[in-house]
Design an enzyme around this catalytic site. Structure first.
Site, PDB file in Angstrom:
ATOM      1  CB  THR A 125      11.810  32.017 -28.898  1.00  0.00           C
ATOM      2  OG1 THR A 125      12.916  31.368 -29.515  1.00  0.00           O
ATOM      3  CG2 THR A 125      12.136  32.139 -27.413  1.00  0.00           C
ATOM      4  CG  ASP A 126      13.144  27.735 -32.031  1.00  0.00           C
ATOM      5  OD1 ASP A 126      13.668  28.764 -31.559  1.00  0.00           O
ATOM      6  OD2 ASP A 126      13.490  27.235 -33.121  1.00  0.00           O
ATOM      7  CD  GLU A 127      16.987  31.395 -29.442  1.00  0.00           C
ATOM      8  OE1 GLU A 127      17.771  31.658 -28.522  1.00  0.00           O
ATOM      9  OE2 GLU A 127      16.955  32.026 -30.504  1.00  0.00           O
ATOM     10  CE1 TYR A 153      14.837  36.451 -26.588  1.00  0.00           C
ATOM     11  CE2 TYR A 153      15.698  34.410 -27.527  1.00  0.00           C
ATOM     12  CZ  TYR A 153      14.739  35.414 -27.502  1.00  0.00           C
ATOM     13  OH  TYR A 153      13.682  35.365 -28.389  1.00  0.00           O
ATOM     14  CE  LYS A 157      10.269  35.506 -25.829  1.00  0.00           C
ATOM     15  NZ  LYS A 157       9.359  36.681 -26.041  1.00  0.00           N
TER      16      LYS A 157
HETATM   17  P1  NAD Z   1      13.224  43.036 -31.863  1.00  0.00           P
HETATM   18  O1  NAD Z   1      14.346  43.157 -30.898  1.00  0.00           O
HETATM   19  O2  NAD Z   1      13.448  43.395 -33.299  1.00  0.00           O
HETATM   20  O3  NAD Z   1      11.998  43.943 -31.367  1.00  0.00           O
HETATM   21  C1  NAD Z   1      11.613  44.034 -30.022  1.00  0.00           C
HETATM   22  C2  NAD Z   1      10.801  45.303 -29.853  1.00  0.00           C
HETATM   23  O4  NAD Z   1      10.383  45.375 -28.477  1.00  0.00           O
HETATM   24  C3  NAD Z   1      11.592  46.580 -30.148  1.00  0.00           C
HETATM   25  O5  NAD Z   1      10.820  47.446 -30.963  1.00  0.00           O
HETATM   26  C4  NAD Z   1      11.818  47.198 -28.778  1.00  0.00           C
HETATM   27  O6  NAD Z   1      11.862  48.625 -28.793  1.00  0.00           O
HETATM   28  C5  NAD Z   1      10.602  46.698 -28.019  1.00  0.00           C
HETATM   29  N1  NAD Z   1      10.821  46.674 -26.576  1.00  0.00           N
HETATM   30  C6  NAD Z   1      11.911  46.190 -25.928  1.00  0.00           C
HETATM   31  N2  NAD Z   1      11.780  46.383 -24.602  1.00  0.00           N
HETATM   32  C7  NAD Z   1      10.580  46.969 -24.417  1.00  0.00           C
HETATM   33  C8  NAD Z   1       9.863  47.408 -23.279  1.00  0.00           C
HETATM   34  N3  NAD Z   1      10.367  47.273 -22.048  1.00  0.00           N
HETATM   35  N4  NAD Z   1       8.636  47.957 -23.449  1.00  0.00           N
HETATM   36  C9  NAD Z   1       8.110  48.115 -24.684  1.00  0.00           C
HETATM   37  N5  NAD Z   1       8.748  47.736 -25.803  1.00  0.00           N
HETATM   38  C10 NAD Z   1       9.963  47.168 -25.660  1.00  0.00           C
HETATM   39  O7  NAD Z   1      12.698  41.555 -31.720  1.00  0.00           O
HETATM   40  P2  NAD Z   1      11.927  40.628 -32.753  1.00  0.00           P
HETATM   41  O8  NAD Z   1      12.919  39.800 -33.479  1.00  0.00           O
HETATM   42  O9  NAD Z   1      10.930  41.435 -33.509  1.00  0.00           O
HETATM   43  O10 NAD Z   1      11.160  39.656 -31.752  1.00  0.00           O
HETATM   44  C11 NAD Z   1       9.834  39.943 -31.317  1.00  0.00           C
HETATM   45  C12 NAD Z   1       9.372  38.825 -30.403  1.00  0.00           C
HETATM   46  O11 NAD Z   1       9.408  37.579 -31.097  1.00  0.00           O
HETATM   47  C13 NAD Z   1      10.249  38.642 -29.165  1.00  0.00           C
HETATM   48  O12 NAD Z   1       9.404  38.374 -28.072  1.00  0.00           O
HETATM   49  C14 NAD Z   1      11.112  37.438 -29.500  1.00  0.00           C
HETATM   50  O13 NAD Z   1      11.476  36.749 -28.340  1.00  0.00           O
HETATM   51  C15 NAD Z   1      10.166  36.640 -30.373  1.00  0.00           C
HETATM   52  N6  NAD Z   1      10.804  35.742 -31.359  1.00  0.00           N
HETATM   53  C16 NAD Z   1      11.735  36.242 -32.232  1.00  0.00           C
HETATM   54  C17 NAD Z   1      12.293  35.395 -33.195  1.00  0.00           C
HETATM   55  C18 NAD Z   1      13.304  35.904 -34.200  1.00  0.00           C
HETATM   56  O14 NAD Z   1      13.856  35.109 -34.973  1.00  0.00           O
HETATM   57  N7  NAD Z   1      13.564  37.208 -34.292  1.00  0.00           N
HETATM   58  C19 NAD Z   1      11.893  34.056 -33.267  1.00  0.00           C
HETATM   59  C20 NAD Z   1      10.932  33.590 -32.352  1.00  0.00           C
HETATM   60  C21 NAD Z   1      10.394  34.449 -31.413  1.00  0.00           C
HETATM   61  P1  TYD Z   2      21.101  35.001 -34.260  1.00  0.00           P
HETATM   62  O1  TYD Z   2      20.638  35.682 -35.506  1.00  0.00           O
HETATM   63  O2  TYD Z   2      21.714  35.825 -33.178  1.00  0.00           O
HETATM   64  O3  TYD Z   2      19.850  34.162 -33.728  1.00  0.00           O
HETATM   65  P2  TYD Z   2      19.772  33.050 -32.523  1.00  0.00           P
HETATM   66  O4  TYD Z   2      21.036  33.042 -31.769  1.00  0.00           O
HETATM   67  O5  TYD Z   2      18.641  33.565 -31.704  1.00  0.00           O
HETATM   68  O6  TYD Z   2      19.482  31.752 -33.209  1.00  0.00           O
HETATM   69  O7  TYD Z   2      22.167  33.881 -34.666  1.00  0.00           O
HETATM   70  C1  TYD Z   2      21.827  32.850 -35.569  1.00  0.00           C
HETATM   71  C2  TYD Z   2      23.003  31.901 -35.630  1.00  0.00           C
HETATM   72  O8  TYD Z   2      24.109  32.592 -36.247  1.00  0.00           O
HETATM   73  C3  TYD Z   2      23.523  31.449 -34.282  1.00  0.00           C
HETATM   74  O9  TYD Z   2      23.929  30.081 -34.365  1.00  0.00           O
HETATM   75  C4  TYD Z   2      24.717  32.343 -34.014  1.00  0.00           C
HETATM   76  C5  TYD Z   2      25.252  32.609 -35.402  1.00  0.00           C
HETATM   77  N1  TYD Z   2      25.916  33.928 -35.583  1.00  0.00           N
HETATM   78  C6  TYD Z   2      27.190  34.000 -36.147  1.00  0.00           C
HETATM   79  O10 TYD Z   2      27.814  32.980 -36.497  1.00  0.00           O
HETATM   80  N2  TYD Z   2      27.770  35.228 -36.304  1.00  0.00           N
HETATM   81  C7  TYD Z   2      27.139  36.389 -35.930  1.00  0.00           C
HETATM   82  O11 TYD Z   2      27.739  37.493 -36.064  1.00  0.00           O
HETATM   83  C8  TYD Z   2      25.826  36.298 -35.373  1.00  0.00           C
HETATM   84  C9  TYD Z   2      25.085  37.524 -34.945  1.00  0.00           C
HETATM   85  C10 TYD Z   2      25.247  35.047 -35.229  1.00  0.00           C
END
Ligand code: NAD
Ligand code: TYD
Length: 339
Positions: A125-127, A153, A157
């Site tokens: 992630t970019d985080e 988090y 990562k």
């Molecule tokens: P999500 O929380 O929707 O899905 C995560 C999945 O991993 C779930 O299905 C969960 O059951 C599974 N999981 C959790 N713990 C586990 C374990 N111990 N063993 C096996 N499976 C397990 O998350 P997401 O948004 O789909 O993110 C997927 C990946 O992409 C993550 O690694 C996250 O850090 C990365 N990512 C997400 C975003 C975003 O905006 N959502 C952006 C950049 C990177």
């Molecule tokens: P989020 O979807 O949790 O992603 P991330 O924190 O990984 O970027 O949140 C996106 C942005 O929205 C973040 O700046 C936090 C804000 N946010 C709210 O203002 N209210 C909410 O209820 C949530 C879940 C997030």
């Protein structure tokens, strides 16, 4: 090709499974997931009808279970999406983030080494780069930006990224890493900003905006992230990190107002609540490397992507309605009850 996709029942993992089954219909995919609160087998219902897809319920921290999957299948590529992914939860309870995101990654790296898998990809992630100031729009995250994390988090990562790089350097382990900006689209769990605001709007519930709503995120439609990962695992250079993002920065409040307007609701639903602890101000990705090396560009502009996403939540109320009415309700009360 045979792929292992971990975290396949989550938001991006499931979208990736569907992307791959369509783009490479001859490939075989094993989806692995522990089905935590964020994993939903219903999401994979259509994939499960495809003879080239198989699901295994397993925890990536369970070495024996993971080894036995690698023993049974001869994977060509492992793509690790499995993670605890919600910043707010990591602030409440960091331990599971360290366990899954760091130790789970180590188990996968060891298995991939032991069974000589030729290619491993870590979805990051970019985080991991921390945040950028709001008053310097000229600054963007590049692959050279130092790791500088803010939340448990992002720290977990970043730790897994460092482990992957250590295995590369020490063992010559063939890995790539991608760092993507915020995703949105179908199947996102309604604890994240966009689906939470859609669900609350539809229920005429308050829309909890943290702080003043001026934090900036760089939004990318999930299929564009999947396309980038597909390119990296097939054409990317081993040992490299690739940033993924579509130059689409928006403040949270603008996103919330856009959703309100699309659903024809009132801005009086907006409720400013106590800010997130350590809240990152701004994320913004420079995707020059993946564009120049692999020809990746995003295909879905935000105006189209957000419309598709809102329509999807309108048409799939059963999918998220079950979640919102279940265990998640307790979480919501705990997190937002006295904020
Ligand atoms: P999500 O929380 O929707 O899905 C995560 C999945 O991993 C779930 O299905 C969960 O059951 C599974 N999981 C959790 N713990 C586990 C374990 N111990 N063993 C096996 N499976 C397990 O998350 P997401 O948004 O789909 O993110 C997927 C990946 O992409 C993550 O690694 C996250 O850090 C990365 N990512 C997400 C975003 C975003 O905006 N959502 C952006 C950049 C990177
Ligand atoms: P989020 O979807 O949790 O992603 P991330 O924190 O990984 O970027 O949140 C996106 C942005 O929205 C973040 O700046 C936090 C804000 N946010 C709210 O203002 N209210 C909410 O209820 C949530 C879940 C997030």
């Amino acid at each position: 090709m045979k792929l292992l996709v971990t975290g396949a029942a989550g938001f991006i993992g499931a979208n990736f499974v569907y992307y791959e089954l369509e783009k490479h219909p001859d490939d075989v995919i094993v989806g692995l997931d522990a089905l935590t609160y964020a994993g939903n087998l219903e999401t994979l219902e259509a994939a499960l009808k495809n003879p080239n897809f198989k699901f295994v319920k397993a925890d990536i921290t369970d070495r024996d279970a993971v080894d036995s999957v690698f023993e049974d299948e001869q994977f060509d590529i492992v793509v690790n999406f499995a993670a605890e992914s919600h910043v707010d939860r990591s602030i409440e309870d960091p331990a599971i983030f360290l366990r899954t995101n760091i130790l789970g990654t180590q188990v996968l790296l060891d298995a991939a080494r032991k069974y000589k898998v030729p290619r491993y990809h870590q979805v990051s992630t970019d985080e991991v780069y921390g945040d950028l100031p709001l008053n310097r729009p000229d600054l963007l995250f590049t692959e050279q930006t130092p790791i500088h994390t803010s939340s448990p988090y992002s720290a977990s990562k970043a730790s897994s990224d460092l482990l992957v790089q250590a295995y590369q350097r020490t063992f010559g382990f063939p890995a790539t890493i991608s760092r993507c900006s915020n995703n949105y689209g179908p199947y996102q769990f309604p604890e994240k900003l966009i689906p939470l605001m859609i669900a609350n709007c539809l229920a005429d519930k308050p829309l909890p905006v943290y702080g003043e709503g001026l934090n900036v995120r760089d939004w990318l439609y999930v299929a564009d992230h999947c396309k980038a990962i597909d390119l990296i695992i097939r054409e990317g250079r081993v040992g490299e990190v690739y940033n993924i993002g579509g130059h689409n920065e928006m403040t949270n409040i603008d996103i919330v107002k856009l959703i309100i307007s699309a659903l024809d609701k009132s801005e009086s639903l907006i409720t400013y609540v106590t800010d997130r602890k350590g809240h990152d101000l701004r994320y913004a990705i420079d995707p020059t490397k993946i564009t120049n090396e692999l020809g990746w560009t995003p295909e879905t502009m935000f105006a189209d992507g957000i419309k598709i996403t809102i329509d999807w939540y309108l048409n799939n109320r059963d999918w998220w309605g079950n979640i919102v009415s279940g265990e998640y309700t307790k979480y919501y009360e705990k997190m937002y009850g006295d904020r």
